[in-house]
Design an enzyme around this catalytic site. Sequence first.
Site, short mmCIF file in Angstrom:
data_model
loop_
_atom_site.label_atom_id
_atom_site.label_comp_id
_atom_site.label_asym_id
_atom_site.label_seq_id
_atom_site.Cartn_x
_atom_site.Cartn_y
_atom_site.Cartn_z
N THR A 1 41.91 -10.20 52.53
CA THR A 1 40.66 -9.85 51.83
C THR A 1 39.51 -9.58 52.80
O THR A 1 38.62 -8.80 52.49
CB THR A 1 40.25 -10.95 50.82
OG1 THR A 1 39.85 -12.14 51.51
CG2 THR A 1 41.39 -11.27 49.87
N LEU B 1 35.84 -7.69 49.63
CA LEU B 1 36.01 -7.71 48.17
C LEU B 1 37.29 -8.49 47.86
O LEU B 1 38.34 -7.92 47.58
CB LEU B 1 36.04 -6.28 47.64
CG LEU B 1 35.55 -6.07 46.22
CD1 LEU B 1 34.19 -6.73 45.99
CD2 LEU B 1 35.45 -4.59 45.90
N HIS B 2 37.17 -9.81 47.89
CA HIS B 2 38.33 -10.69 47.81
C HIS B 2 39.17 -10.50 46.54
O HIS B 2 40.35 -10.13 46.60
CB HIS B 2 37.88 -12.16 47.86
CG HIS B 2 37.01 -12.51 49.02
ND1 HIS B 2 37.49 -12.70 50.28
CD2 HIS B 2 35.67 -12.73 49.09
CE1 HIS B 2 36.49 -13.03 51.09
NE2 HIS B 2 35.38 -13.05 50.39
N ASP B 3 38.57 -10.79 45.39
CA ASP B 3 39.35 -10.93 44.17
C ASP B 3 40.03 -9.65 43.68
O ASP B 3 41.15 -9.71 43.17
CB ASP B 3 38.47 -11.51 43.06
CG ASP B 3 37.99 -12.92 43.40
OD1 ASP B 3 38.62 -13.57 44.26
OD2 ASP B 3 36.99 -13.37 42.82
#
EC number: 3.2.-.-
Length: 311
Positions: free
Chosen positions: A192, A239-241
């Site tokens: 991520t 933008l991890h999720d």
Amino acid sequence: MALPILLDCDPGHDDAIAIVLALASPELDVKAITSSAGNQTPEKTLRNVLRMLTLLNRTDIPVAGGAVKPLMRELIIADNVHGESGLDGPALPEPTFAPQNCTAVELMAKTLRESAEPVTIVSTGPQTNVALLLNSHPELHSKIARIVIMGGAMGLGNWTPAAEFNIYVDPEAAEIVFQSGIPVVMAGLDVTHKAQIHVEDTERFRAIGNPVSTIVAELLDFFLEYHKDEKWGFVGAPLHDPCTIAWLLKPELFTTVERWVGVETQGKYTQGMTVVDYYYLTGNKPNATVMVDVDRQGFVDLLADRLKFYA
């Protein structure tokens, strides 16, 4: 046929964008969304799910609020990252509908029970709700195709030197998930932190010009400010999720390895660390598909393409 998914999240800017991406993708059938405490308090994350679904005109999706605190610990929130509301930045609509009159675990169990095929659980916050589901409904494990989580890291943490935030908040819950015997896919910081959205990407999203792409750009404007701190060494904001949703849509964008993962629940310095047996040193059989790299441009292009859905 669309893939049925259950989304458990704690919005949070990147959770909100994961919702946007999932609901713009006909390959996915979002059966329900549950909220967890994490990026903000449980009341605020639940409200943020309702606000996002109101924005996206998807008030048909059942929503329920989850556990108010981790299994064995006091709640930690990330208001320094996501602001007072959890989604600071854009002007989001007030919710036009109410959550279901049940808990997150009850809604998850009902959704699994009623599904004709196994459901993929996507969990982008602490793993508390998922762990409670697994512990309270062993008879439903066979109805779960896989659990795709955003959490953990093979290397450096982002909340402590060793731990990523989501796992750190409730390490006992994460350990239950990893050792459940259900296939787990892990989108950790190793991938991520490479899925960064640059300023020019945000402007590309803004230029798409529909109300949702504008909101996404404004979410990213706010999110980028926190990540400008030189300590991170980032060009943009990770933008991890949305990596979880992007993997379901285009797994070819990601490099993965099959490894055993455990969660440290006791360590003085390493509490919440995901211990990834990269070199097969433990003799344990792999229990997770671990993302290690991403085609950043392909990831950005996917998000830009799906934002056009909301025209």
